[in-house]
Design an enzyme around this catalytic site. Structure first.
Site, PDB file in Angstrom:
ATOM      1  N   VAL A 196      -7.092  31.064  -4.846  1.00 14.02           N
ATOM      2  CA  VAL A 196      -6.655  29.772  -4.310  1.00 14.02           C
ATOM      3  C   VAL A 196      -7.294  28.634  -5.108  1.00 14.02           C
ATOM      4  O   VAL A 196      -6.660  27.605  -5.366  1.00 14.02           O
ATOM      5  CB  VAL A 196      -7.010  29.642  -2.806  1.00 14.02           C
ATOM      6  N   CYS A 197      -8.537  28.833  -5.523  1.00 11.85           N
ATOM      7  CA  CYS A 197      -9.303  27.772  -6.197  1.00 11.85           C
ATOM      8  C   CYS A 197      -8.581  27.162  -7.400  1.00 11.85           C
ATOM      9  O   CYS A 197      -8.519  25.935  -7.511  1.00 11.85           O
ATOM     10  CB  CYS A 197     -10.681  28.276  -6.596  1.00 11.85           C
ATOM     11  N   PRO A 198      -8.007  27.968  -8.301  1.00 14.88           N
ATOM     12  CA  PRO A 198      -7.357  27.323  -9.450  1.00 14.88           C
ATOM     13  C   PRO A 198      -6.156  26.470  -9.049  1.00 14.88           C
ATOM     14  O   PRO A 198      -5.876  25.460  -9.693  1.00 14.88           O
ATOM     15  CB  PRO A 198      -6.940  28.494 -10.345  1.00 14.88           C
ATOM     16  N   GLU A 249      -5.921  24.596  -6.408  1.00 15.01           N
ATOM     17  CA  GLU A 249      -6.460  23.307  -5.964  1.00 15.01           C
ATOM     18  C   GLU A 249      -6.975  22.487  -7.142  1.00 15.01           C
ATOM     19  O   GLU A 249      -6.676  21.299  -7.266  1.00 15.01           O
ATOM     20  CB  GLU A 249      -7.612  23.519  -4.980  1.00 15.01           C
ATOM     21  N   ILE A 250      -7.771  23.119  -7.997  1.00 11.31           N
ATOM     22  CA  ILE A 250      -8.390  22.400  -9.115  1.00 11.31           C
ATOM     23  C   ILE A 250      -7.322  21.843 -10.043  1.00 11.31           C
ATOM     24  O   ILE A 250      -7.386  20.673 -10.452  1.00 11.31           O
ATOM     25  CB  ILE A 250      -9.365  23.323  -9.868  1.00 11.31           C
TER      26      ILE A 250
END
Length: 198
Positions: free
Chosen positions: A50-52, A54-55
């Site tokens: 999920v992190c990439p 968002e970033i």
């Protein structure tokens, strides 16, 4: 999750951290951004799922935030070396590619702890998002559990709403967007809004 030292309406906890900025290591201090709004977002780990999303979304909208006099800073417990390796990994392979926002390293977990987002049993950060105004005052906090990403559009809307209230002294109702009606915050004048919208 620890309680931390970040409280709405109070000065945001200052920090100094090593970040990856435009592909290079740089020391970043929150106080360097005084006079601008800051969206500070924490994410669990590099090289995850999920992190990439968002970033990259925040990076793609960095100019939209800058037009508002706002900078976006991402933070995780990974080192600056891991951040750089992830940035240098192509997006098609789960990497970030070049970014328009800094990624801060919180290897000591002091930022995550100070902002109250440290998941102590795993030593990683929850998905915390903090909006800090131009005077360094914390205006908004949201914290998501690990599996759900955040909305960049909502973060932009909130920055716009806080800036509007700062400038005009009126308050923003639920779902407010730029150009929408606002409310004059007193009993008599607020009736103008309520008579139009009810």
């Amino acid at each position: 999750m620890a309680s931390g030292n970040a409280h709405i309406g109070k000065p945001a906890p200052d920090f100094t951290a090593t970040a990856v900025v435009d592909g290079a290591f740089k020391e970043v201090k929150l106080s360097d951004y005084r006079g601008k709004y800051v969206v500070l977002f924490f994410y669990p780990l590099d090289f995850t799922f999920v992190c990439p999303t968002e970033i990259i979304a925040f990076s793609n909208h960095a100019e939209d935030f800058r037009k508002l006099g706002c900078e976006v800073l991402g933070v995780s417990v990974d080192s600056q070396f891991t951040h750089l390796a992830w940035i240098n990994t192509p997006r098609k392979e789960g990497g970030l590619g070049p970014l328009n926002i800094p990624l801060l390293a919180d290897v000591t977990r002091s930022l995550s702890e100070n902002y109250g987002v440290l998941k102590t049993d795993e030593g990683i950060a929850y998905r915390g998002l903090f909006i800090i105004d131009a005077k360094g005052i914390l205006r908004q906090i949201t914290v998501n559990d690990l599996p759900v990403g955040r909305s960049v559009d909502e973060a932009l809307r909130l920055v716009q709403a806080f800036q509007y209230t700062d400038e005009h002294g009126e308050v923003c109702p639920a779902g407010w967007k730029p150009g929408s009606d606002t409310i004059k915050p007193n009993v008599d004048d607020s009736k103008e809004y309520f008579s139009k919208h009810n």
